[in-house]
Design a protein around this motif. Structure first.
Motif, mmCIF file in Angstrom:
data_model
loop_
_atom_site.group_PDB
_atom_site.id
_atom_site.type_symbol
_atom_site.label_atom_id
_atom_site.label_comp_id
_atom_site.label_asym_id
_atom_site.label_seq_id
_atom_site.Cartn_x
_atom_site.Cartn_y
_atom_site.Cartn_z
ATOM 1 N N MET A 1 0.852 -1.185 0.000
ATOM 2 C CA MET A 1 0.000 0.000 0.000
ATOM 3 C C MET A 1 0.888 1.236 0.000
ATOM 4 O O MET A 1 1.798 1.358 0.805
ATOM 5 N N THR A 2 0.638 2.171 -0.919
ATOM 6 C CA THR A 2 1.455 3.367 -1.006
ATOM 7 C C THR A 2 0.780 4.506 -0.250
ATOM 8 O O THR A 2 -0.435 4.499 -0.017
ATOM 9 N N ALA A 3 1.584 5.530 0.115
ATOM 10 C CA ALA A 3 1.048 6.677 0.837
ATOM 11 C C ALA A 3 0.117 7.479 -0.063
ATOM 12 O O ALA A 3 0.282 7.531 -1.282
ATOM 13 N N ILE A 4 -0.883 8.121 0.552
ATOM 14 C CA ILE A 4 -1.818 8.957 -0.205
ATOM 15 C C ILE A 4 -1.086 10.218 -0.642
ATOM 16 O O ILE A 4 -0.507 10.929 0.185
ATOM 17 N N PRO A 5 -1.079 10.531 -1.948
ATOM 18 C CA PRO A 5 -0.380 11.751 -2.395
ATOM 19 C C PRO A 5 -1.113 13.001 -1.925
ATOM 20 O O PRO A 5 -2.341 12.998 -1.720
ATOM 21 N N ALA A 6 -0.360 14.092 -1.760
ATOM 22 C CA ALA A 6 -0.942 15.340 -1.276
ATOM 23 C C ALA A 6 -2.061 15.826 -2.188
ATOM 24 O O ALA A 6 -3.078 16.361 -1.729
ATOM 25 N N GLU A 7 -1.896 15.627 -3.504
ATOM 26 C CA GLU A 7 -2.851 16.151 -4.469
ATOM 27 C C GLU A 7 -4.239 15.527 -4.329
ATOM 28 O O GLU A 7 -5.240 16.098 -4.783
ATOM 29 N N SER A 8 -4.317 14.338 -3.720
ATOM 30 C CA SER A 8 -5.613 13.674 -3.586
ATOM 31 C C SER A 8 -6.370 14.129 -2.333
ATOM 32 O O SER A 8 -7.502 13.702 -2.112
ATOM 33 N N LEU A 9 -5.755 14.996 -1.527
ATOM 34 C CA LEU A 9 -6.382 15.484 -0.302
ATOM 35 C C LEU A 9 -6.822 16.933 -0.468
ATOM 36 O O LEU A 9 -6.188 17.712 -1.207
ATOM 37 N N GLU A 10 -7.902 17.310 0.209
ATOM 38 C CA GLU A 10 -8.423 18.670 0.121
ATOM 39 C C GLU A 10 -7.510 19.645 0.867
ATOM 40 O O GLU A 10 -6.883 19.278 1.870
ATOM 41 N N HIS A 11 -7.473 20.892 0.386
ATOM 42 C CA HIS A 11 -6.777 21.940 1.141
ATOM 43 C C HIS A 11 -7.490 22.135 2.474
ATOM 44 O O HIS A 11 -8.722 22.161 2.541
ATOM 45 N N GLY A 12 -6.714 22.236 3.533
ATOM 46 C CA GLY A 12 -7.272 22.324 4.878
ATOM 47 C C GLY A 12 -7.155 21.019 5.630
ATOM 48 O O GLY A 12 -7.335 20.989 6.846
ATOM 49 N N ASP A 13 -6.831 19.930 4.928
ATOM 50 C CA ASP A 13 -6.609 18.630 5.566
ATOM 51 C C ASP A 13 -5.184 18.612 6.126
ATOM 52 O O ASP A 13 -4.222 18.877 5.404
#
Length: 288
Positions: A1-13
């Motif tokens: 399992m790879t880490a969740i990339p920053a781009e897939s998370l909303e700003h403010g997370d």
């Protein structure tokens, strides 16, 4: 399992902030999370927890017949985190603990109890772990079984049979522990040495004797009776152990510490092994 990339998370997370985003929203999200963590600590509910509760639940899931891959799919944890938890090392986040403990333990089925296979692979893996210093009570605890039940499997020998789910559990445990030094995971030196002595007295081969395919091959005979090894054979065993550990990326200093040898002795054997490997490659190149 790879880490969740920053781009897939909303700003403010706050997780996006941890992945390098320093926008105003992400900084505010990180601050909110820090305040929440501080409040939880002050009220006796720290965000980071010991691994014991999660490890106990993982063992229950294994005992119910779930294999490690299925458990990871249900819990959303990667193999490294799962095996670190099973070794009860460090701490984990409360959310990780919750994801694990919220997975329901399935009820055993009749079909699961009726499936039996030859036991030689299971017995060999357990005996190899004992030879590596994992004493039987510790193996039983990690498998979620009674010590006497595990002892019966080991003493029954390679001609017996075991339930399929037990074979799967032992295979997973062997994968987790075979390259680990027990003393580095809470096992006292006294118990580890007692286990190694027991294995030596009974001629049980350690992990270095086996390739992965050897365990379940009914025609394979473990390399030697450890009590009957001559001095030259002991040297061969040491070389096999060093070659085995080097494959896992351990440094010469780490190998020396793990095997209780001097660094210079390990260094000489490593150089000898590498010279042998170069000679083999040279002969194969000449033959081609």
């Amino acid at each position: 399992m790879t880490a969740i990339p920053a781009e897939s998370l909303e700003h403010g997370d706050f997780r996006r902030y941890r992945r390098g985003c320093r926008c105003t929203k992400c900084r505010a999200g990180a601050n909110r999370q820090n305040i929440k963590n501080r409040y939880l600590r002050q009220t006796g509910r720290p965000a980071m927890r010991p691994t014991d509760r999660a490890a106990d639940h993982l063992l229950l899931l294994r005992a119910a017949g779930l294999d490690d891959k299925t458990i990871r799919q249900h819990t959303g944890i990667c193999p490294d985190v799962m095996y670190r938890i099973l070794r009860r090392e460090g701490v984990i986040h409360a959310r990780t603990e919750a994801r694990i403990t919220h997975v329901p333990v399935p009820a055993p089925t009749a079909a699961r109890g009726r499936a039996y296979i030859p036991g030689h692979g299971t017995v060999r893996r357990l005996r190899a772990l004992v030879a590596a210093g994992w004493y039987q009570a510790e193996l039983a605890r990690r498998l979620g079984k009674q010590k006497e039940n595990l002892k019966q499997i080991i003493d029954r020998g390679e001609q017996g049979q075991v339930a399929q789910y037990v074979a799967d559990e032992v295979r997973a445990l062997y994968t987790e522990l075979h390259d680990q030094k027990p003393e580095e995971h809470g096992v006292s030196t006294r118990y580890a040495e007692r286990a190694r002595k027991l294995a030596a007295e009974r001629g049980w081969a350690p992990p270095a004797y086996f390739d992965d395919d050897d365990f379940d091959n009914p025609d394979f005979v473990p390399a030697a009776n450890v009590t009957a090894l001559k001095k030259n054979d002991l040297g061969a065993l040491r070389r096999a152990e060093i070659e085995h550990l080097e494959q896992f990326g351990l440094s010469e200093h780490e190998i020396a510490e793990r095997l209780g040898m001097t660094h210079s002795s390990v260094r000489n054997i490593v150089l000898e092994l590498r010279r042998g490997q170069r000679r083999i490659r040279a002969r194969e190149g000449a033959a081609a």
